[in-house]
Design a protein around this motif. Structure first.
Motif, short mmCIF file in Angstrom:
data_model
loop_
_atom_site.label_atom_id
_atom_site.label_comp_id
_atom_site.label_asym_id
_atom_site.label_seq_id
_atom_site.Cartn_x
_atom_site.Cartn_y
_atom_site.Cartn_z
N ALA A 198 0.84 -1.20 0.00
CA ALA A 198 0.00 0.00 0.00
C ALA A 198 0.87 1.25 0.00
N GLY A 199 1.98 1.21 0.74
CA GLY A 199 2.89 2.36 0.75
C GLY A 199 3.50 2.62 -0.60
N SER A 200 3.87 1.56 -1.33
CA SER A 200 4.47 1.75 -2.66
C SER A 200 3.47 2.27 -3.68
N VAL A 201 2.17 2.13 -3.37
CA VAL A 201 1.13 2.63 -4.28
C VAL A 201 0.80 4.09 -3.97
N VAL A 202 0.63 4.40 -2.68
CA VAL A 202 0.20 5.76 -2.31
C VAL A 202 1.33 6.77 -2.40
N VAL A 203 2.58 6.30 -2.56
CA VAL A 203 3.69 7.25 -2.64
C VAL A 203 3.55 8.19 -3.83
N HIS A 204 2.81 7.77 -4.85
CA HIS A 204 2.59 8.62 -6.02
C HIS A 204 1.79 9.87 -5.66
N TRP A 205 1.00 9.79 -4.60
CA TRP A 205 0.16 10.92 -4.21
C TRP A 205 0.63 11.59 -2.92
N SER A 206 1.23 10.83 -2.02
CA SER A 206 1.62 11.42 -0.74
C SER A 206 2.85 10.70 -0.18
N LEU A 207 3.97 11.41 -0.15
CA LEU A 207 5.19 10.83 0.40
C LEU A 207 5.09 10.67 1.92
N SER A 208 4.37 11.58 2.57
CA SER A 208 4.22 11.48 4.02
C SER A 208 3.40 10.24 4.40
N THR A 209 2.38 9.91 3.61
CA THR A 209 1.60 8.70 3.87
C THR A 209 2.46 7.46 3.69
N PHE A 210 3.33 7.49 2.67
CA PHE A 210 4.26 6.37 2.49
C PHE A 210 5.15 6.20 3.71
N SER A 211 5.63 7.30 4.27
CA SER A 211 6.49 7.24 5.45
C SER A 211 5.76 6.62 6.63
N VAL A 212 4.49 7.00 6.79
CA VAL A 212 3.69 6.44 7.89
C VAL A 212 3.49 4.94 7.70
N LEU A 213 3.14 4.53 6.49
CA LEU A 213 2.93 3.11 6.21
C LEU A 213 4.22 2.31 6.34
N LEU A 214 5.34 2.92 5.95
CA LEU A 214 6.63 2.25 6.11
C LEU A 214 6.96 2.05 7.58
N GLY A 215 6.67 3.08 8.39
CA GLY A 215 6.89 2.94 9.82
C GLY A 215 6.02 1.87 10.44
N LEU A 216 4.76 1.79 10.02
CA LEU A 216 3.87 0.76 10.51
C LEU A 216 4.34 -0.63 10.07
N THR A 217 4.83 -0.71 8.83
CA THR A 217 5.36 -1.99 8.34
C THR A 217 6.51 -2.47 9.20
#
Length: 238
Positions: A198-217
């Motif tokens: 999910a992080g690799s998909v949403v990074v196209h729209w929001s880098l901060s969301t990717f960071s949050v998902l990466l931290g959760l991962t």
């Protein structure tokens, strides 16, 4: 004497299996510790080297070059730990899936190699470019750095996580069909790789969301790996 030979062979086999289990557990838990350490470096050090404008990033990297290098080194070791962990899982999971798990491990290896390349460039190339930029700031050099930045961003946020997630899903499927592997731990694994994909998909729209998902991962993966070191070991003796 002849009656003792089967008993001696049984004892030797049990000792060998126990030693192998201990070694497997040590590798998996060491990998968990490496990921935890890398997460701390990412949270407290590398976040300053990756965010903000180029002036802020350059100043931080130049002033804390040794600390940044150690941080990227920990990330590099964590990628090696990832490859070793899934190499062990290849032989610990249901042997009927051994062939497809080799392919999954190869996919994981490609993703980990991409991350390792990213870390090496961050350790070797970026500090040199930033020092050069401090002494001779030119628009051409800034454009060159930005091109590298865009390339590494896609490598670390799209390509590598996608490879790791795809390989992880394949391993998770094998976990559901592996005896002595708890079902809830399999679902836990599914959650880990779903968050990463999910992080690799949403990074196209929001880098901060990717960071949050990466931290959760990472927060889910480290305890999962520690628990897997305990639950998977009996299956290695099959």
């Amino acid at each position: 004497m002849a009656g003792r030979l089967p008993q001696m062979n049984s004892v030797l086999a049990a000792t060998s299996q126990s030693a192998r289990r201990m070694w497997f557990a040590w590798v998996l838990r060491s990998s968990a510790c490496l990921h935890g350490l890398a997460g701390l470096f990412m949270l407290f050090v590398l976040v300053h080297a990756l965010r903000g404008d180029w002036l802020m990033r350059t100043q931080f990297v130049v002033q804390n070059e040794w600390l940044v290098t150690v941080s990227w080194s920990s990330m590099l070791l964590s990628s090696l730990g990832l490859v070793c962990s899934f190499g062990i899982l290849t032989f610990a999971l249901n042997k009927q899936f051994r062939f497809i798990l080799h392919w999954a491990w190869l996919i994981q290896l490609i993703g980990s190699s991409a991350l390792a390349l990213h870390y090496v460039i961050q350790m070797v190339l970026y500090p040199a470019l930033m020092k050069y930029f401090v002494h001779m700031p030119t628009s051409a050099l800034l454009s060159h750095i930005n091109e590298w930045d865009d390339l590494l961003l896609h490598l670390a946020t799209v390509f590598a996580p996608s490879c790791l997630a795809i390989g992880g899903f394949i391993y998770t499927a094998a976990m559901f069909y592996t005896p002595n592997f708890s079902r809830w731990l399999s679902w836990w694994s599914l959650l880990v790789w779903s968050l990463l994909l999910a992080g690799s998909v949403v990074v196209h729209w929001s880098l901060s969301t990717f960071s949050v998902l990466l931290g959760l991962t990472l927060a889910c993966y480290v305890p999962w790996l520690w628990k897997a070191a305990k639950e998977l070991m009996p299956s290695c003796s099959r």
